[in-house]
Design a protein around this motif. Sequence first.
Motif, PDB file in Angstrom:
ATOM      1  N   ASN A 160      -3.183   4.454  -8.073  1.00  0.00           N
ATOM      2  CA  ASN A 160      -2.747   3.089  -8.329  1.00  0.00           C
ATOM      3  C   ASN A 160      -3.742   2.045  -7.880  1.00  0.00           C
ATOM      4  OD1 ASN A 160      -0.330   3.439  -9.639  1.00  0.00           O
ATOM      5  ND2 ASN A 160       0.765   3.860  -7.763  1.00  0.00           N
ATOM      6  N   TYR A 161      -4.415   2.298  -6.746  1.00  0.00           N
ATOM      7  CA  TYR A 161      -5.338   1.278  -6.267  1.00  0.00           C
ATOM      8  C   TYR A 161      -6.540   1.189  -7.193  1.00  0.00           C
ATOM      9  CZ  TYR A 161      -8.498  -1.462  -3.490  1.00  0.00           C
ATOM     10  OH  TYR A 161      -9.355  -2.442  -3.092  1.00  0.00           O
ATOM     11  N   VAL A 162      -7.056   2.328  -7.613  1.00  0.00           N
ATOM     12  CA  VAL A 162      -8.209   2.314  -8.507  1.00  0.00           C
ATOM     13  C   VAL A 162      -7.822   1.676  -9.837  1.00  0.00           C
ATOM     14  CG1 VAL A 162      -9.887   3.717  -9.734  1.00  0.00           C
ATOM     15  CG2 VAL A 162      -9.283   4.275  -7.396  1.00  0.00           C
ATOM     16  N   VAL A 163      -6.633   1.977 -10.330  1.00  0.00           N
ATOM     17  CA  VAL A 163      -6.182   1.351 -11.569  1.00  0.00           C
ATOM     18  C   VAL A 163      -6.118  -0.159 -11.401  1.00  0.00           C
ATOM     19  CG1 VAL A 163      -4.220   1.089 -13.139  1.00  0.00           C
ATOM     20  CG2 VAL A 163      -4.972   3.367 -12.454  1.00  0.00           C
ATOM     21  N   SER A 164      -5.696  -0.624 -10.230  1.00  0.00           N
ATOM     22  CA  SER A 164      -5.631  -2.072 -10.022  1.00  0.00           C
ATOM     23  C   SER A 164      -7.028  -2.673  -9.958  1.00  0.00           C
ATOM     24  CB  SER A 164      -4.846  -2.399  -8.739  1.00  0.00           C
ATOM     25  OG  SER A 164      -5.567  -2.062  -7.577  1.00  0.00           O
ATOM     26  N   LEU A 165      -8.001  -1.909  -9.451  1.00  0.00           N
ATOM     27  CA  LEU A 165      -9.384  -2.371  -9.491  1.00  0.00           C
ATOM     28  C   LEU A 165      -9.867  -2.466 -10.937  1.00  0.00           C
ATOM     29  CD1 LEU A 165     -11.389  -0.517  -6.682  1.00  0.00           C
ATOM     30  CD2 LEU A 165     -11.028  -2.967  -6.908  1.00  0.00           C
ATOM     31  N   VAL A 166      -9.631  -1.404 -11.687  1.00  0.00           N
ATOM     32  CA  VAL A 166     -10.067  -1.369 -13.074  1.00  0.00           C
ATOM     33  C   VAL A 166      -9.416  -2.495 -13.866  1.00  0.00           C
ATOM     34  CG1 VAL A 166      -9.948  -0.013 -15.207  1.00  0.00           C
ATOM     35  CG2 VAL A 166     -10.583   1.094 -13.072  1.00  0.00           C
ATOM     36  N   ASP A 167      -8.189  -2.837 -13.503  1.00  0.00           N
ATOM     37  CA  ASP A 167      -7.464  -3.867 -14.219  1.00  0.00           C
ATOM     38  C   ASP A 167      -8.183  -5.210 -14.178  1.00  0.00           C
ATOM     39  OD1 ASP A 167      -4.984  -4.368 -15.723  1.00  0.00           O
ATOM     40  OD2 ASP A 167      -4.612  -5.833 -14.149  1.00  0.00           O
ATOM     41  N   VAL A 174       0.839  -1.198   0.000  1.00  0.00           N
ATOM     42  CA  VAL A 174       0.000   0.000   0.000  1.00  0.00           C
ATOM     43  C   VAL A 174       0.873   1.247   0.000  1.00  0.00           C
ATOM     44  CG1 VAL A 174      -1.615   1.334   1.423  1.00  0.00           C
ATOM     45  CG2 VAL A 174      -1.998  -1.102   1.065  1.00  0.00           C
ATOM     46  N   HIS A 175       1.945   1.211   0.779  1.00  0.00           N
ATOM     47  CA  HIS A 175       2.864   2.359   0.839  1.00  0.00           C
ATOM     48  C   HIS A 175       3.650   2.494  -0.464  1.00  0.00           C
ATOM     49  CE1 HIS A 175       5.302   5.365   2.903  1.00  0.00           C
ATOM     50  NE2 HIS A 175       6.352   4.814   2.337  1.00  0.00           N
ATOM     51  N   ALA A 176       4.184   1.387  -0.952  1.00  0.00           N
ATOM     52  CA  ALA A 176       5.019   1.430  -2.159  1.00  0.00           C
ATOM     53  C   ALA A 176       4.219   1.868  -3.381  1.00  0.00           C
ATOM     54  CB  ALA A 176       5.650   0.060  -2.408  1.00  0.00           C
ATOM     55  N   ALA A 177       2.947   1.474  -3.441  1.00  0.00           N
ATOM     56  CA  ALA A 177       2.135   1.791  -4.607  1.00  0.00           C
ATOM     57  C   ALA A 177       1.899   3.284  -4.757  1.00  0.00           C
ATOM     58  CB  ALA A 177       0.795   1.062  -4.540  1.00  0.00           C
ATOM     59  N   GLN A 178       1.957   4.025  -3.663  1.00  0.00           N
ATOM     60  CA  GLN A 178       1.813   5.482  -3.759  1.00  0.00           C
ATOM     61  C   GLN A 178       2.884   6.087  -4.649  1.00  0.00           C
ATOM     62  OE1 GLN A 178       0.996   7.618   0.076  1.00  0.00           O
ATOM     63  NE2 GLN A 178       1.646   5.652   0.873  1.00  0.00           N
ATOM     64  N   TYR A 179       4.058   5.459  -4.651  1.00  0.00           N
ATOM     65  CA  TYR A 179       5.203   5.984  -5.384  1.00  0.00           C
ATOM     66  C   TYR A 179       5.552   5.108  -6.584  1.00  0.00           C
ATOM     67  CZ  TYR A 179       5.468   8.641  -1.099  1.00  0.00           C
ATOM     68  OH  TYR A 179       5.144   9.458  -0.039  1.00  0.00           O
ATOM     69  N   ASN A 180       4.609   4.243  -6.990  1.00  0.00           N
ATOM     70  CA  ASN A 180       4.806   3.406  -8.169  1.00  0.00           C
ATOM     71  C   ASN A 180       5.994   2.451  -8.035  1.00  0.00           C
ATOM     72  OD1 ASN A 180       2.745   4.737 -10.063  1.00  0.00           O
ATOM     73  ND2 ASN A 180       3.951   6.468  -9.314  1.00  0.00           N
ATOM     74  N   ALA A 181       6.401   2.184  -6.797  1.00  0.00           N
ATOM     75  CA  ALA A 181       7.556   1.318  -6.567  1.00  0.00           C
ATOM     76  C   ALA A 181       7.208  -0.153  -6.738  1.00  0.00           C
ATOM     77  CB  ALA A 181       8.123   1.559  -5.160  1.00  0.00           C
ATOM     78  N   ILE A 182       5.924  -0.452  -6.885  1.00  0.00           N
ATOM     79  CA  ILE A 182       5.476  -1.785  -7.294  1.00  0.00           C
ATOM     80  C   ILE A 182       4.375  -1.581  -8.325  1.00  0.00           C
ATOM     81  CG2 ILE A 182       5.999  -2.912  -5.090  1.00  0.00           C
ATOM     82  CD1 ILE A 182       2.911  -2.840  -4.586  1.00  0.00           C
ATOM     83  N   THR A 201      -0.864  -4.032 -10.198  1.00  0.00           N
ATOM     84  CA  THR A 201      -1.386  -5.398 -10.233  1.00  0.00           C
ATOM     85  C   THR A 201      -0.898  -6.219  -9.046  1.00  0.00           C
ATOM     86  OG1 THR A 201       0.426  -5.872 -11.769  1.00  0.00           O
ATOM     87  CG2 THR A 201      -1.754  -5.555 -12.708  1.00  0.00           C
ATOM     88  N   LEU A 202       0.323  -5.976  -8.586  1.00  0.00           N
ATOM     89  CA  LEU A 202       0.821  -6.711  -7.427  1.00  0.00           C
ATOM     90  C   LEU A 202       0.026  -6.335  -6.186  1.00  0.00           C
ATOM     91  CD1 LEU A 202       2.773  -8.576  -5.971  1.00  0.00           C
ATOM     92  CD2 LEU A 202       4.394  -6.671  -5.813  1.00  0.00           C
ATOM     93  N   LEU A 203      -0.263  -5.057  -6.020  1.00  0.00           N
ATOM     94  CA  LEU A 203      -1.088  -4.621  -4.893  1.00  0.00           C
ATOM     95  C   LEU A 203      -2.444  -5.313  -4.940  1.00  0.00           C
ATOM     96  CD1 LEU A 203      -1.750  -2.774  -2.487  1.00  0.00           C
ATOM     97  CD2 LEU A 203      -2.404  -1.006  -4.135  1.00  0.00           C
ATOM     98  N   GLY A 204      -3.049  -5.340  -6.121  1.00  0.00           N
ATOM     99  CA  GLY A 204      -4.348  -5.987  -6.246  1.00  0.00           C
ATOM    100  C   GLY A 204      -4.287  -7.467  -5.920  1.00  0.00           C
ATOM    101  N   GLU A 205      -3.280  -8.166  -6.416  1.00  0.00           N
ATOM    102  CA  GLU A 205      -3.162  -9.593  -6.149  1.00  0.00           C
ATOM    103  C   GLU A 205      -2.954  -9.873  -4.664  1.00  0.00           C
ATOM    104  OE1 GLU A 205      -3.639 -12.128  -8.152  1.00  0.00           O
ATOM    105  OE2 GLU A 205      -4.126 -10.788  -9.808  1.00  0.00           O
ATOM    106  N   LEU A 206      -2.143  -9.059  -4.020  1.00  0.00           N
ATOM    107  CA  LEU A 206      -1.935  -9.245  -2.583  1.00  0.00           C
ATOM    108  C   LEU A 206      -3.236  -9.047  -1.820  1.00  0.00           C
ATOM    109  CD1 LEU A 206       1.483  -7.402  -2.166  1.00  0.00           C
ATOM    110  CD2 LEU A 206       1.067  -9.828  -1.734  1.00  0.00           C
ATOM    111  N   MET A 207      -4.008  -8.039  -2.201  1.00  0.00           N
ATOM    112  CA  MET A 207      -5.268  -7.783  -1.508  1.00  0.00           C
ATOM    113  C   MET A 207      -6.257  -8.921  -1.701  1.00  0.00           C
ATOM    114  SD  MET A 207      -5.858  -3.707  -1.941  1.00  0.00           S
ATOM    115  CE  MET A 207      -5.023  -2.587  -0.805  1.00  0.00           C
ATOM    116  N   LYS A 208      -6.237  -9.513  -2.872  1.00  0.00           N
ATOM    117  CA  LYS A 208      -7.168 -10.609  -3.124  1.00  0.00           C
ATOM    118  C   LYS A 208      -6.796 -11.873  -2.351  1.00  0.00           C
ATOM    119  CE  LYS A 208      -7.325 -10.663  -7.696  1.00  0.00           C
ATOM    120  NZ  LYS A 208      -7.812 -10.958  -9.058  1.00  0.00           N
TER     121      LYS A 208
END
Length: 503
Positions: free
Chosen positions: A313-320, A240-248, A251-258
Motif C-alpha cells: 500500500n505504501y509503494v502504491v501511494s508513492l506511485v500514485d 501506517v497500521h491500517a494500511a497494512q489491512y487496506n482499512a484506509i 492515498t490517505l496514508l500518502g496525504e497524511l505523510m506529506k
Amino acid sequence: MSVSSAKPAAIAAAALLLLCSISATAQVVVAPQNDAARAVGDDPLRTREPSSGGLTQYGSGEGAGAMDQKASGFAPSIWRDSKPEVLGELLHRLPVETRSSAVHDIARRLLAMAAPPPTTHPGFLRVRVETLMAMGELSHVADMARAAGASADEHTSRMAVDAQFAIGRSEAACLDVLAVGPKNGGEFWSRALNYCRAVLGQGGAETLPYGQEIKTEAARASAIARNPKQPLDARITAAVHAAQYNAIPATLLGELMKRTGRGDRSAALGDGPLPHEPTAAVALWHVIDDVKDPTAKAELLRQVLRRADHIDNYVVSLVDTFRSPPMMFEPKPTGPDDPAFPRPADSARSVANLVARGFFTAGDSAMAQDWAKLGKGQGDAQQVAPFLAAIGSEETRKAAKFDQPLVRAALRGLDRGAAGREDVSGDGYLPPIADMTALDEAAQMGRVGETVLRALIVLGPEGPAAASPLAVNRAIAALRAVNQRDEAEAIAFEAIAAGIRGK
C-alpha cells in the motif's frame, strides 16, 4: 480472521513492511464542538472513495447500501437465487483483515451496494454492516444504517452511531442519536443522548465512551486515521497500521505523510532495506518529493521501487503521485499521445515499467498501460509483460510463456473453460475441496454475489499472493464465468505481482 473471529493477508511485507503497532484499546477523543461542515467531508485528507465524506445512501430496508450500481460495479440482482442462510454463513467466513487490496475492495463494494436481498432476509443488513465495520469501512456503516431507516435494528443503529463518533462525524452521529435514541433503552443510548445534549449546548455529560462496536485492530486504526480531530502524529501511526489491512485508502496514508516534515531525511536512503518505522517512511517520502531535477527524481524512485520486495500500500501511494505534478514532469501528461508527455525522457523511461507495475497492482490498468508504452524496449520490460498478457486476447495469453506458477494460473483463469488446469504442487493456501466445488456450482448457476463471496473465501485469508495456483485459477475462472471481468482481473494482477516477486 472472520467477522465471528477476525481476518489477514499477502502484499504487505514490502517496500515498507509498515509493521507499527497501535494499542488494541486505543480510544478516539471527540471534542464537543460543532462540526456540521465536517459531516459533509470538508477534511482535506478525506478518503477518495464513494461515501467517504458526506452521508450517501441508496435503496431501503434490508437491501440498503452506501453505493449504487455505478459506484459498486455490480448489478442490483447480485443476490438473486441465493439462499439467505448460505449468504449469512459466507459473510461470516469472509476475511476482514486482509493484506490483499483486491479482496478488500471487492468485498467492500459488494457489501456496501444497495441491492435487494434474496427473498425476505431479516438480518441481511446487520451482517453486512458488521462485516464492513470489522473491515474498517466506518463511513459505509453509517450511511447504510441511515439508508435503511426503520428497518435498521437496534444493534445496527448502535454500530452506525459508534462508527460516526469514531471518525469525527459527531454532529451527524448526534442527529441519529436524537432520532433513534429515545426509543432504545440501555446505557449506551442514555449516555449518547446526554453527550449529544452537551454538544448542542443543552447541558448533559461531556464525555462518551464509545468504540465498543469496533472489534478489530484494523478498524480501530482506521477510525483514528480517518478522524480529522485526532493529532497528526496519532493519525499517521494509525494510518501506517491500517494500511497494512487496506482499512484506509493508500492515498490517505500518502496525504497524511506529506503533511509532516519530520524525519531524518539523510537516513532515509542507502543500499539497505526500506525503512520500517513511520518516521523513516515520512523522511523517504520527503526526500523524493523535494528533488526538483526530473532525472534525479526518476533515479531515486527507480531505486525505491527496485528495493521494494513487494508492491504494498505504501509503494502504491508513492506511485500514485505520478498522477499529478510536480512529481516528475510539468504539465501533467494525459498519456503517450499527449504532446506534453515527455518524449525524450530517458529519466522517465528508466522507471516507467516499475511505475507501470505499481499501477497494474493497484488496479489502474489504463494508467499502467500508458507507462508501459513509455518503458517499451527497456531492460525491465519483463516487469509488465505478464500484466499486458492478462489484458490481451485469449490467444495472447495462451501463447505467453511464463515460468511462475501463480502467473500461469492467473492467465489461464482469465480464459473461459480454463478452470482446474493447475495442479496442487505449488505452495500457498489450498482451500477444502468442498469450497471449490461449491464455488464452481454457484458460478455455473449464475449466482453472482454468492460466487464473488465464495471466490474471495477460496483465495484464503491472505488473498491471491499467498494462495495456491489452483485456488487462484479457480477463483479467477469463477468470477470470469459470471461476467465479473474487472474483479477477475484485479485478482489476477495481484497474483501476477506475487508471482514476479517470487521468481
